[in-house]
Design an enzyme around this catalytic site. Structure first.
Site, PDB file in Angstrom:
ATOM      1  N   LYS A 153     128.552 108.731 -12.877  1.00 36.53           N
ATOM      2  CA  LYS A 153     129.750 108.172 -13.556  1.00 36.53           C
ATOM      3  C   LYS A 153     130.101 109.787 -14.193  1.00 36.53           C
ATOM      4  CE  LYS A 153     129.707 103.089 -13.996  1.00 36.53           C
ATOM      5  NZ  LYS A 153     129.663 101.665 -15.064  1.00 36.53           N
ATOM      6  N   ARG A 156     120.829 100.463 -14.559  1.00 36.36           N
ATOM      7  CA  ARG A 156     121.686 100.059 -13.080  1.00 36.36           C
ATOM      8  C   ARG A 156     121.778 101.144 -12.859  1.00 36.36           C
ATOM      9  NH1 ARG A 156     126.920  99.661 -10.673  1.00 36.36           N
ATOM     10  NH2 ARG A 156     127.172  98.279  -9.904  1.00 36.36           N
TER      11      ARG A 156
HETATM   12  C1  7PJ Z   1     128.789  99.001 -13.895  1.00 40.77           C
HETATM   13  C2  7PJ Z   1     128.657  97.418 -13.401  1.00 40.77           C
HETATM   14  C3  7PJ Z   1     128.061  98.942 -15.425  1.00 40.77           C
HETATM   15  C4  7PJ Z   1     127.649  96.334 -15.144  1.00 40.77           C
HETATM   16  C5  7PJ Z   1     129.856  98.708 -11.821  1.00 40.77           C
HETATM   17  C6  7PJ Z   1     129.466 102.112 -10.244  1.00 40.77           C
HETATM   18  C7  7PJ Z   1     130.682 101.629 -10.691  1.00 40.77           C
HETATM   19  N1  7PJ Z   1     128.262  96.109 -13.636  1.00 40.77           N
HETATM   20  N2  7PJ Z   1     129.563  97.891 -12.263  1.00 40.77           N
HETATM   21  N3  7PJ Z   1     127.786  97.823 -15.598  1.00 40.77           N
HETATM   22  N4  7PJ Z   1     128.719  99.595 -13.386  1.00 40.77           N
HETATM   23  N5  7PJ Z   1     127.245  95.193 -15.817  1.00 40.77           N
HETATM   24  O1  7PJ Z   1     128.797 101.660  -9.972  1.00 40.77           O
HETATM   25  O2  7PJ Z   1     130.052 103.348 -11.056  1.00 40.77           O
HETATM   26  O3  7PJ Z   1     128.258  99.493 -15.652  1.00 40.77           O
HETATM   27  S1  7PJ Z   1     131.158  99.784 -10.583  1.00 40.77           S
END
Ligand code: 7PJ
Length: 277
Positions: free
Chosen positions: A222, A256
């Protein structure tokens, strides 16, 4: 042993897990739509599971800052065939990243074992829909909407504000008949937050862990890392590993990420140290 029941699968929450990001969007920022093709997405999913991902997060709506909205039919056509193809074919829990009740319903029908909503079930009908489904749901904090959220994020005190918001969403879920045991919390790194907001949240992540709810965090590649390192998205692996280890050290159970094998090594090392705490 703390566990999370994800449809037919049970996740052991006494150790951290890697959730592999599977984008099926043409405009997602960090892999530039590389996995938009269905065959490629499925191939990449298998590779992440073989590398040790115990969850996959399948998303058909890009939530990057400035991204356009996606119509429900379009999101369904991106996500559902991928869930159908992977359900039964991989051992990982399939999570679907969506805010739309129609997509949530169809995803669980197709075999998803978890839902991930960056809007924390604030879209009309989302609470009611999830109340009728028997899978865990991740409630993420976001200030504003993806298109404009990075313009002027503002908090009185970011850790308290985000924590209070998540507790309000927990109450809304319980009022809608969604059991506490189904809830996972996420402070939402990068979603309506300045670099300082993100860093404060990470430095104080243990406060969220103390709530007793399972914690999911997503910081992989990010822009908070880009800002510190002054590096483009394809050169943020080491930074991503640093923040993953700091989150896991504070008890985050689901990390994630895009880079699964690298993150798994980090989590194994952090976990070995945590055993001695
Ligand atoms: C996140 C997400 C996060 C959760 C994305 C990216 C943007 N879901 N979906 N937490 N980020 N729960 O992957 O950079 O931080 S999309």
């Amino acid at each position: 042993m703390a566990t999370l029941k994800c449809g037919g699968r049970v996740l052991d929450l006494d150790r951290p897990h890697v959730m592999g990001v599977l984008n099926v969007t043409p405009d997602s920022f960090s892999d530039g739509g590389k996995f938009i093709g269905r065959e490629q997405a499925i191939e990449h999913a298998h590779a992440m599971v073989e590398a040790g991902a115990t969850l996959l997060d399948i998303g058909g709506e890009s939530t990057r800052p400035g991204a356009a909205d996606v119509a429900v039919e379009e999101e369904l056509s991106r996500v559902i065939p991928v869930v159908e193809a992977l359900s039964g074919a991989v051992s990982a829990v399939l999570s679907v990243d969506s805010s739309k009740p129609e997509v949530m319903n169809a995803a669980v029908e197709a075999g998803a074992g978890m839902l991930n909503d960056v809007r924390a079930l604030r879209e009309p009908g989302a609470l009611e829909t999830v109340s009728g489904l028997d899978v865990p749901v991740c409630l993420m904090h976001m200030q504003g909407q993806p298109r404009t959220m990075q313009q002027d994020p503002h908090y009185e005190e970011v850790v308290t504000d985000v924590y209070d918001f998540l507790m309000q969403r927990v109450t809304a879920c319980e009022d809608a008949g969604i059991a506490r045991e189904r809830l996972i919390l996420d402070p939402g790194f990068g979603f309506g937050k300045s670099l300082q907001h993100n860093l404060r949240l990470l430095a104080h992540l243990d406060r969220f862990h103390d709530s007793g709810f399972p914690l999911l965090v997503g910081m992989s590649r990010k822009s908070m890392l880009g800002m510190i390192l002054d590096k483009p998205v394809d050169q943020r692996l080491y930074g991503s590993l640093a923040v993953a280890s700091i989150a896991a050290w504070q008890g985050a159970q689901i990390i994630r990420v895009h880079d699964v094998p690298e993150t798994l090594d980090v989590l194994r090392v952090v976990e070995a140290i945590r055993q001695e705490k």
